[in-house]
Design a protein around this motif. Structure first.
Motif, PDB file in Angstrom:
ATOM      1  N   GLY A  47       0.598  -1.047  -0.041  1.00 26.35           N
ATOM      2  CA  GLY A  47      -0.039  -0.088  -0.125  1.00 26.35           C
ATOM      3  C   GLY A  47       1.052   1.195   0.118  1.00 26.35           C
ATOM      4  O   GLY A  47       0.414   2.125  -0.698  1.00 26.35           O
ATOM      5  N   PHE A  48       1.976   1.271   0.868  1.00 22.52           N
ATOM      6  CA  PHE A  48       3.085   2.444   0.820  1.00 22.52           C
ATOM      7  C   PHE A  48       3.568   2.579  -0.598  1.00 22.52           C
ATOM      8  O   PHE A  48       3.595   3.600  -1.107  1.00 22.52           O
ATOM      9  N   ALA A  49       4.118   1.533  -1.101  1.00 17.68           N
ATOM     10  CA  ALA A  49       4.580   1.490  -2.407  1.00 17.68           C
ATOM     11  C   ALA A  49       3.951   1.997  -3.349  1.00 17.68           C
ATOM     12  O   ALA A  49       4.131   2.729  -4.336  1.00 17.68           O
ATOM     13  N   THR A  50       2.515   1.572  -3.406  1.00 13.13           N
ATOM     14  CA  THR A  50       1.634   1.830  -4.366  1.00 13.13           C
ATOM     15  C   THR A  50       1.195   3.255  -4.476  1.00 13.13           C
ATOM     16  O   THR A  50       1.267   3.962  -5.478  1.00 13.13           O
ATOM     17  N   SER A  51       1.236   3.842  -2.998  1.00 15.42           N
ATOM     18  CA  SER A  51       0.852   5.300  -3.041  1.00 15.42           C
ATOM     19  C   SER A  51       1.955   6.182  -3.587  1.00 15.42           C
ATOM     20  O   SER A  51       1.544   7.155  -4.265  1.00 15.42           O
ATOM     21  N   VAL A  52       3.105   5.826  -3.109  1.00 11.64           N
ATOM     22  CA  VAL A  52       4.298   6.556  -3.783  1.00 11.64           C
ATOM     23  C   VAL A  52       4.523   6.605  -5.297  1.00 11.64           C
ATOM     24  O   VAL A  52       4.538   7.703  -5.897  1.00 11.64           O
ATOM     25  N   ALA A  53       4.363   5.304  -5.774  1.00  9.96           N
ATOM     26  CA  ALA A  53       4.622   5.271  -7.049  1.00  9.96           C
ATOM     27  C   ALA A  53       3.318   6.009  -7.837  1.00  9.96           C
ATOM     28  O   ALA A  53       3.569   6.455  -8.977  1.00  9.96           O
ATOM     29  N   LEU A  54       2.094   5.854  -7.552  1.00  4.42           N
ATOM     30  CA  LEU A  54       1.050   6.577  -8.164  1.00  4.42           C
ATOM     31  C   LEU A  54       1.285   8.021  -8.030  1.00  4.42           C
ATOM     32  O   LEU A  54       1.128   8.688  -9.093  1.00  4.42           O
ATOM     33  N   ALA A  55       1.585   8.521  -6.959  1.00  3.52           N
ATOM     34  CA  ALA A  55       1.909   9.990  -6.820  1.00  3.52           C
ATOM     35  C   ALA A  55       3.111  10.458  -7.723  1.00  3.52           C
ATOM     36  O   ALA A  55       2.852  11.458  -8.259  1.00  3.52           O
ATOM     37  N   GLU A  56       3.758   9.639  -7.778  1.00  6.01           N
ATOM     38  CA  GLU A  56       4.975  10.099  -8.755  1.00  6.01           C
ATOM     39  C   GLU A  56       4.695  10.249 -10.054  1.00  6.01           C
ATOM     40  O   GLU A  56       5.275  10.789 -10.941  1.00  6.01           O
ATOM     41  N   LEU A  57       3.601   9.507 -10.570  1.00  4.93           N
ATOM     42  CA  LEU A  57       3.208   9.455 -11.730  1.00  4.93           C
ATOM     43  C   LEU A  57       2.035  10.490 -11.937  1.00  4.93           C
ATOM     44  O   LEU A  57       1.442  10.729 -12.941  1.00  4.93           O
ATOM     45  N   GLY A  58       1.773  11.213 -11.111  1.00  3.31           N
ATOM     46  CA  GLY A  58       0.962  12.636 -10.985  1.00  3.31           C
ATOM     47  C   GLY A  58      -0.337  12.442 -10.486  1.00  3.31           C
ATOM     48  O   GLY A  58      -1.243  13.477 -10.400  1.00  3.31           O
ATOM     49  N   ALA A  59      -0.840  11.128  -9.849  1.00  4.56           N
ATOM     50  CA  ALA A  59      -2.287  11.098  -9.304  1.00  4.56           C
ATOM     51  C   ALA A  59      -2.202  11.707  -7.874  1.00  4.56           C
ATOM     52  O   ALA A  59      -1.067  11.779  -7.495  1.00  4.56           O
ATOM     53  N   HIS A  60      -3.402  12.237  -7.545  1.00  8.21           N
ATOM     54  CA  HIS A  60      -3.645  12.594  -6.114  1.00  8.21           C
ATOM     55  C   HIS A  60      -4.159  11.438  -5.450  1.00  8.21           C
ATOM     56  O   HIS A  60      -4.790  10.618  -5.724  1.00  8.21           O
ATOM     57  N   CYS A  61      -3.151  11.198  -4.498  1.00  3.08           N
ATOM     58  CA  CYS A  61      -3.694   9.977  -3.670  1.00  3.08           C
ATOM     59  C   CYS A  61      -4.347  10.365  -2.395  1.00  3.08           C
ATOM     60  O   CYS A  61      -3.975  11.091  -1.532  1.00  3.08           O
ATOM     61  N   ILE A  62      -5.383   9.365  -2.204  1.00  2.00           N
ATOM     62  CA  ILE A  62      -5.850   9.522  -0.971  1.00  2.00           C
ATOM     63  C   ILE A  62      -5.519   8.103  -0.028  1.00  2.00           C
ATOM     64  O   ILE A  62      -6.059   7.002  -0.655  1.00  2.00           O
ATOM     65  N   VAL A  63      -4.658   8.239   0.926  1.00  2.00           N
ATOM     66  CA  VAL A  63      -4.189   7.228   1.482  1.00  2.00           C
ATOM     67  C   VAL A  63      -5.025   6.989   2.805  1.00  2.00           C
ATOM     68  O   VAL A  63      -5.470   8.159   3.798  1.00  2.00           O
ATOM     69  N   THR A  64      -5.399   5.722   2.996  1.00  2.00           N
ATOM     70  CA  THR A  64      -6.248   5.306   4.210  1.00  2.00           C
ATOM     71  C   THR A  64      -5.554   4.458   5.063  1.00  2.00           C
ATOM     72  O   THR A  64      -4.527   3.637   4.603  1.00  2.00           O
ATOM     73  N   CYS A  65      -5.737   4.782   6.401  1.00  2.00           N
ATOM     74  CA  CYS A  65      -5.270   3.710   7.498  1.00  2.00           C
ATOM     75  C   CYS A  65      -6.335   3.598   8.489  1.00  2.00           C
ATOM     76  O   CYS A  65      -7.029   4.501   8.447  1.00  2.00           O
ATOM     77  N   ARG A  66      -5.992   2.960   9.447  1.00  2.00           N
ATOM     78  CA  ARG A  66      -7.095   2.870  10.423  1.00  2.00           C
ATOM     79  C   ARG A  66      -7.129   4.223  11.520  1.00  2.00           C
ATOM     80  O   ARG A  66      -7.664   4.456  12.287  1.00  2.00           O
ATOM     81  N   SER A  67      -5.598   4.804  11.493  1.00  2.00           N
ATOM     82  CA  SER A  67      -5.610   6.004  12.368  1.00  2.00           C
ATOM     83  C   SER A  67      -4.830   7.067  11.371  1.00  2.00           C
ATOM     84  O   SER A  67      -3.933   6.720  10.794  1.00  2.00           O
ATOM     85  N   LEU A  68      -5.212   8.320  11.783  1.00  2.00           N
ATOM     86  CA  LEU A  68      -4.537   9.266  10.924  1.00  2.00           C
ATOM     87  C   LEU A  68      -3.169   9.515  11.283  1.00  2.00           C
ATOM     88  O   LEU A  68      -2.507   9.860  10.260  1.00  2.00           O
ATOM     89  N   SER A  69      -2.923   9.162  12.412  1.00  2.00           N
ATOM     90  CA  SER A  69      -1.400   9.507  12.694  1.00  2.00           C
ATOM     91  C   SER A  69      -0.547   8.377  11.927  1.00  2.00           C
ATOM     92  O   SER A  69       0.835   8.734  11.488  1.00  2.00           O
ATOM     93  N   LYS A  70      -1.063   7.191  11.631  1.00  2.00           N
ATOM     94  CA  LYS A  70      -0.175   6.235  10.647  1.00  2.00           C
ATOM     95  C   LYS A  70      -0.051   6.574   9.244  1.00  2.00           C
ATOM     96  O   LYS A  70       0.775   6.408   8.776  1.00  2.00           O
ATOM     97  N   CYS A  71      -1.093   7.421   8.784  1.00  2.00           N
ATOM     98  CA  CYS A  71      -1.091   8.016   7.489  1.00  2.00           C
ATOM     99  C   CYS A  71      -0.290   8.975   7.167  1.00  2.00           C
ATOM    100  O   CYS A  71       0.307   9.322   6.091  1.00  2.00           O
ATOM    101  N   GLN A  72       0.129   9.980   8.259  1.00  2.00           N
ATOM    102  CA  GLN A  72       0.780  11.089   8.222  1.00  2.00           C
ATOM    103  C   GLN A  72       1.972  10.947   7.456  1.00  2.00           C
ATOM    104  O   GLN A  72       2.587  11.940   6.600  1.00  2.00           O
ATOM    105  N   HIS A  73       3.022  10.018   7.767  1.00  2.00           N
ATOM    106  CA  HIS A  73       4.306   9.727   7.284  1.00  2.00           C
ATOM    107  C   HIS A  73       4.296   9.537   5.744  1.00  2.00           C
ATOM    108  O   HIS A  73       5.110   9.783   4.939  1.00  2.00           O
ATOM    109  N   VAL A  74       3.051   8.763   5.184  1.00  2.00           N
ATOM    110  CA  VAL A  74       2.868   8.668   3.935  1.00  2.00           C
ATOM    111  C   VAL A  74       2.736   9.921   3.083  1.00  2.00           C
ATOM    112  O   VAL A  74       3.261  10.353   2.132  1.00  2.00           O
ATOM    113  N   VAL A  75       1.822  10.667   3.599  1.00  2.00           N
ATOM    114  CA  VAL A  75       1.469  11.902   3.275  1.00  2.00           C
ATOM    115  C   VAL A  75       2.729  12.731   2.862  1.00  2.00           C
ATOM    116  O   VAL A  75       3.181  13.515   2.045  1.00  2.00           O
TER     117      VAL A  75
END
Length: 101
Positions: A47-75
């Motif tokens: 999920g992390f690798a997919t998020s970064v890869a899609l963002a690098e290709l120009g997509a806006h990523c909505i990253v979801t996790c069970r808690s907001l604090s876990k998602c923050q480092h991905v953003v």
């Protein structure tokens, strides 16, 4: 196109370290600008690798996790590479959580 994007995200590879390495390479001409991708379990692994890869290709990523604090480092990781991302709370064990999203 939606089916293609889902298939594409399933083909992206495995997170080996903080830097991501993929078994499947996307052509450099691929441009997902103006597209939105929602990734579940984006805080680690595929999920992390997919998020970064899609963002690098120009997509806006909505990253979801069970808690907001876990998602923050991905953003932060995506934004450090000039991508755009939004964090959202999603617990797939809770139908209520899915409906709120």
């Amino acid at each position: 196109r939606r089916k293609l994007l889902i298939t594409f995200s399933c083909l992206l590879g495995f997170k080996i370290s903080v830097d991501h390495v993929f078994l499947f390479r996307v052509p450099s001409t691929t441009n997902l600008a103006g597209k939105v991708a929602m990734i579940t379990g984006a805080n680690r692994g595929i999920g992390f690798a997919t998020s970064v890869a899609l963002a690098e290709l120009g997509a806006h990523c909505i990253v979801t996790c069970r808690s907001l604090s876990k998602c923050q480092h991905v953003v932060e990781q995506i934004q450090s590479k000039d991508g755009t991302a939004t964090a959202a709370v999603l617990d797939l064990n809770s139908l209520n959580s899915v409906m709120l999203l």
